[in-house]
Each structure stands twice: as structure tokens, then as C-alpha cells.
Design an enzyme around this catalytic site. Structure first.
Site, PDB file in Angstrom:
ATOM      1  N   SER A 123      39.544  83.301  41.572  1.00 18.08           N
ATOM      2  CA  SER A 123      39.675  82.499  40.351  1.00 18.08           C
ATOM      3  C   SER A 123      39.207  81.082  40.608  1.00 18.08           C
ATOM      4  O   SER A 123      39.314  80.576  41.742  1.00 18.08           O
ATOM      5  CB  SER A 123      41.150  82.473  39.946  1.00 18.08           C
ATOM      6  OG  SER A 123      41.403  81.411  39.047  1.00 18.08           O
ATOM      7  N   TYR A 147      49.154  80.351  42.804  1.00 20.28           N
ATOM      8  CA  TYR A 147      48.160  81.363  42.446  1.00 20.28           C
ATOM      9  C   TYR A 147      46.818  81.046  43.096  1.00 20.28           C
ATOM     10  O   TYR A 147      46.199  81.908  43.735  1.00 20.28           O
ATOM     11  CB  TYR A 147      48.017  81.389  40.918  1.00 20.28           C
ATOM     12  CG  TYR A 147      46.936  82.302  40.385  1.00 20.28           C
ATOM     13  CD1 TYR A 147      47.071  83.675  40.431  1.00 20.28           C
ATOM     14  CD2 TYR A 147      45.782  81.760  39.815  1.00 20.28           C
ATOM     15  CE1 TYR A 147      46.070  84.508  39.917  1.00 20.28           C
ATOM     16  CE2 TYR A 147      44.790  82.579  39.302  1.00 20.28           C
ATOM     17  CZ  TYR A 147      44.936  83.955  39.359  1.00 20.28           C
ATOM     18  OH  TYR A 147      43.955  84.766  38.858  1.00 20.28           O
ATOM     19  N   LYS A 151      44.905  83.198  45.995  1.00 17.12           N
ATOM     20  CA  LYS A 151      43.549  83.708  45.785  1.00 17.12           C
ATOM     21  C   LYS A 151      42.615  83.196  46.897  1.00 17.12           C
ATOM     22  O   LYS A 151      41.764  83.941  47.387  1.00 17.12           O
ATOM     23  CB  LYS A 151      43.023  83.292  44.409  1.00 17.12           C
ATOM     24  CG  LYS A 151      43.618  84.098  43.263  1.00 17.12           C
ATOM     25  CD  LYS A 151      43.164  85.556  43.325  1.00 17.12           C
ATOM     26  CE  LYS A 151      43.675  86.402  42.198  1.00 17.12           C
ATOM     27  NZ  LYS A 151      43.368  87.839  42.386  1.00 17.12           N
TER      28      LYS A 151
END
Lengths: 322, 322
Positions: A123, A147, A151
Site C-alpha cells: 500500500s 498498517y 505492509k
């Protein structure tokens, strides 16, 4: 050619499964089977011309992964994740799924000894903090959310497992996918679809940021096209870092709304309510938006031409019939 | 002020323990205890003026970590690692210690709820592959070894645990430490000390690369000074990425040897045998050496003035008496 989509119950996973089933071919070979795996058994693909199976898989559980990831999988799409605001709220859930789950899938792929292609969705949330604009292919990953950090670790794992010859990995840093169909999710970026989707469906939506907020977007249709191309790239073209930005385009909230108005008339925009949400703002304002995805463009991936296209794609592909 | 050094049995850990014991103060507070922890119980510190304890800790084992990392630790130095060539040969050992071991220590520190300072040693092995020279603070971490990938993941964990307020982390990417005393280890960079140390001790050594091979170095003495300073930096000065290069200097093998000759005369250099080792070359030639550590220099960390200093420090601090 057998394809496994982990996260096959999600918006992108479902669209990818349908696109692959319609295409019938990947890397010049006929697709014999598509498996959609997710934490809840995914919806099947209606009218698929090739066998599709839907299975339950919990990537946090190595036994579940072993049952799902088998030696006949030629290409594995690893899309499953705990999304941004959810991983920010529940740190342990994010670590368990985004870090350990990714590691479980890669370790299983390694144990098979078949060197499958693994297409991993990272992402643009891996970018953030004190790095100069624009973001280039060799810019530091400096995530400001759990997050994004998880990632970025997934990317490092994918690269190292590939370098060791355990897998043939490809990692794509997805722009914010908009207009995303269905219901709002727990991504901090969820509103970036809701403020268009709900009004296009005749419903109210809340915009938690100002209309000059800039961000980096891609339509679901282009995202799926790019994921298919990512599975087709020849390994030797990937270089010493198999992870890259997926192309998108930068727009402000005002430009999104103007595009909606250009395609669908003035009524939808009247259904947007402006209501600042500090916790969402804290996350999304830490993200970066001025991205130059040179490598992926060179490898043939593409962005939308205009956000009006994104609006049209939603109306064509996803808008629920009245 | 209680200090825990995990990896306290290693060369840097032992020197750091001795330096802290001699100093007696950190962050303006008296040091009441130093604990040296390692996979084998470390050597004690002779003649320390403050209490020093040496304990066994296996960071791969959460129970062992829980016994060692306790709520009274104000500052934790996390130096323990499986080094580069070892992690390249034994992928699982590297993952277990360098990734999961680091995570175990950070999770334990989080569980304590005391927000200890954690000083983590990363490595310039996080750099590699297709990124332009020079390496700047915002350059992509693009490791080309499993060791480098695992250290880069450790940095992401340290940053995210710090951002969440679980710890107050600081990560330093160590240059190759030379002249490292003691025996060769399983780092691919081990020869960068051996080709000087063994000749200075009257013994033969093998150089596996050509004499124009450039690399980035720091003396053990300066490395320890910088680790102490890293523990003293105020948290608010660290910014949105708590990991940075530790300053070093770039020298070729020829420059190392010339510095040795300048300090110790012409005899030692005659003890170097040149013998190409392709596996070592493959690893070390993937590393980067043209580094600009702007952030850490600004925060007060320093490099050696010349490699002649490194040679002198070895003779003063480490050369075994005849």
C-alpha cells in the site's frame, strides 16, 4: 495454470477472480482452476467458464494455510489484510494478520519447493514522515501507521524470499482504490469512496476532511488490470526490488466531486455532509500523495486517465440496480 | 538508572558495558546496575565500580525474554543478532533471532508498560541494490541479504512500537566495525578486521577481495561512544524515523593497509595473503559504501578522523599483550 487468491472475498479479490475467469488465460497458459480463499468462505463467481472454488483460510493459522496453499498453485495472489484504521485500533490484529499471516503464507510457499509466483498487495501507506517530495522508486518507506509498517515488512519478506529463490514475488503498493463498491470498511481511506458511492446511490455521506485534501487514487477496474499484468511480468525484469508503486493519480477531494458532477449531474454532490473527524485526519494526513511510479509504468502498468473514468467505471461495473 | 545490554557477551556489548560502568552516569542519572545478557552467560566486567550482573537470555524464547527484560530496566540495548554470512547460510536461524527475537524483546517491553528506551543496532547492510549514490537519510532500505532484510524489519518494528508509545526506540545502522578485536566471526565483513588484526598480532590473514574494494567503517571505540550518545538523545529530537545511519568513513582496503603501515611499520602488511572468495565477494559487493549520515551527525554522533586512529585504538584498547 492454477490460481489462488487469498483475500478472495474482498472487493479487489472478487473482481480479480471474475476478471481472471473471464480472461481464461494467464502468462500464456489456460487457467484450469481459480481458488478464492478468505477468512469467511468467499462468494462464488457466477457463470464462470472455468472451475472456481471458494474456501475458508485463516492466514494467521499455519495449518489452515497449509491446507489452502498447495503445490499445484502456480500463481498466488496475497491480498488479505487488516486495513489501516482497524490495524491502528487493534495493534495485535494487524500484527497477527498483516505480519505473521504474510509470513505464514510465504513460509508455506517456501516449504512446497515449487517457487510459485506470489503477487502481494502492499500500500502507499508505506510512505510517510520526513521524506522529500516527490516519492520516487528509491524513496525510504517511512510508514506512520501500523498498517503501513506491517505492509513494509511484508515487502521486505517478499523480496528476501524471492532473492533466496523460495518464491517469485511481486509486490504492488496500491493507491487508494476509489470508487470502491459495497459497504464502508475500516480503512481510514474508506470515505474516499463513500463520499462518491453513497451519493451516486442516492444516499448521504460524510466527508471528514477539507475539500483541498490531496490523495493518490486508482479505480478498481485499473487495479485489477494491473494485478493481472503484475502476474505476467517476466521475473528477470523485476530487478533487485520486486516491490513498487502501482500507478495512480493525485486528485483533491474537490476534483473527485467535480468529476462526479461532470458524469452524473449536480444532485449527488448535494448529499455530501462536511464533518471533520480528527482521528481519520491524523492517519490520512500522514500519508503521501505526490508519487512518481517510474518503475511500474516502465513495466506496463497504468493509471486512470481522469477521475471521470473512475466514476463511469463505478456506474458501469458496480452501481446496484435500483 | 538500570541498563540491560542484550548481546552483552559480544565485542560491542562487552565494550559498551565497560564504558558505561566506567562512566557511571547516563542521561544525567547515576547508573545503579548493568545487566549483560546473551545466549551464553557473558563474561563479567572486571573491577566495575557499580553492580554488574551477567545472565543467560535466549531472545528466541519469550519466557527467557520475560525473565531478562524486567520493569526496572530504564535503558535496553538490543545488540544480539545472527550476523550476515551466518544468516545467509542459515535462513531460519536469522529469521528466528533477528526478526522474531527482536519482536519478542519489543513485545515484552510493550507488555511492561514502562516505555523503556530501546537502543537497537541495525546495520548498513539494510542498503543495497538499485538506489542512487550517495545514500541519504531518506534513501530506500533495499537489502540484498537476509541479515539486511531482517534488520530493516527490526527498524520498522522499532519505529512503530515507538510511534504507538510502547517504547522510546532509537535505531542505529552500524558501519562495519573495524578493527574488531578477538576471533573472526561469521559476518561476511569479518575479514575487514582480520586483515589488520591478525598481522598486528604477528599472524597471517587472508584478504578475499581486491585492494580497491571500498567500504564504510567505524572503530569499536567510536561505535560505543555513539551508542551511549544514542541513549542520551532527547526523544523529541528523533523525528518521524528513529532509525538512522551511525556515522562512519569510506576507505578502500588499500587505505586500511596504508594506515596500518603508517602506525605500525611495514611488517604487518607482509602477512596479508590475497585469495579471492566468491561467496564473500557476492555478499559484500552488494553492500553500499557511499553514505551521508546527515541526521546522526546533526544529533551529535561522530565518525573516526582517520583510519590511523582505528589502528591506534586497537593497539591501545585491544591488542593482546605478548
Amino acid at each position: 495454470m492454477k490460481i489462488l487468491i487469498i483475500g478472495g472475498g474482498g472487493v479487489v479479490g472478487q473482481k480479480l477472480g471474475r476478471a481472471l475467469a473471464a480472461r481464461g488465460v494467464l502468462r500464456g497458459r489456460n487457467i484450469n482452476r481459480i481458488t478464492l480463499a478468505d477468512i469467511s468462505t468467499p462468494a462464488d463467481i457466477a457463470d464462470a467458464r472455468i472451475p472456481v472454488e471458494a474456501v475458508r483460510c485463516d492466514i494467521a493459522d499455519p495449518a489452515s494455510v497449509a491446507a489452502c496453499v498447495t503445490a499445484d498453485a502456480d500463481v498466488i495472489y496475497l491480498l488479505a489484510a487488516i486495513v489501516s484504521a482497524h490495524a491502528e485500533e487493534d495493534f495485535d490484529a494487524g500484527m497477527t494478520i498483516n505480519l505473521m499471516g504474510t509470513l505464514n503464507v510465504l513460509q508455506r510457499a517456501r516449504a512446497l519447493g515449487t517457487k510459485p509466483i506470489v503477487v502481494f498487495t502492499s500500500s502507499i501507506a508505506v510512505y510517510g514522515g520526513e521524506v522529500p517530495d516527490p516519492i520516487l522508486d528509491h524513496t525510504l518507506l517511512n510508514p506512520q501507521t501500523s498498517y503501513g509498517a506491517q505492509k513494509a515488512m511484508g515487502e521486505l519478506l517478499l523480496n528476501d524470499f524471492s532473492r533466496k529463490g523460495f518464491i517469485d514475488g511481486r509486490g504492488l503498493r496500491l493507491p487508494t482504490v476509489s470508487i470502491r463498491p459495497g459497504k464502508p470498511n475500516r480503512a481510514a481511506s474508506s470515505f474516499m469512496s463513500s463520499i462518491l458511492r453513497e451519493p451516486l446511490n442516492g444516499q448521504e455521506a460524510i466527508c471528514p476532511v477539507d475539500d483541498d485534501f490531496p490523495h493518490y487514487y486508482l479505480s478498481p477496474r485499473k487495479c485489477v488490470e494491473n494485478l493481472i499484468k503484475s502476474g505476467e511480468i517476466e521475473e528477470q525484469s523485476l530487478g533487485q526490488n520486486r516491490c513498487m508503486m502501482m500507478p495512480g493519480r493525485m486528485w483533491t477531494i474537490r476534483q473527485l466531486i467535480d468529476a462526479m458532477t461532470a458524469v452524473a449531474g449536480p444532485e449527488p454532490a448535494k448529499l455530501i455532509r462536511w464533518e471533520a473527524q480528527p482521528e481519520i485526519q491524523r492517519i490520512v494526513k500522514g500519508w503521501r500523495f505526490d508519487l512518481q511510479p517510474e518503475k511500474s509504468l516502465k513495466l506496463g502498468l497504468t493509471a486512470d486517465e481522469s477521475f471521470e473514468d473512475n466514476v463511469r467505471y463505478y456506474l458501469e461495473d458496480d452501481k446496484p440496480s435500483a
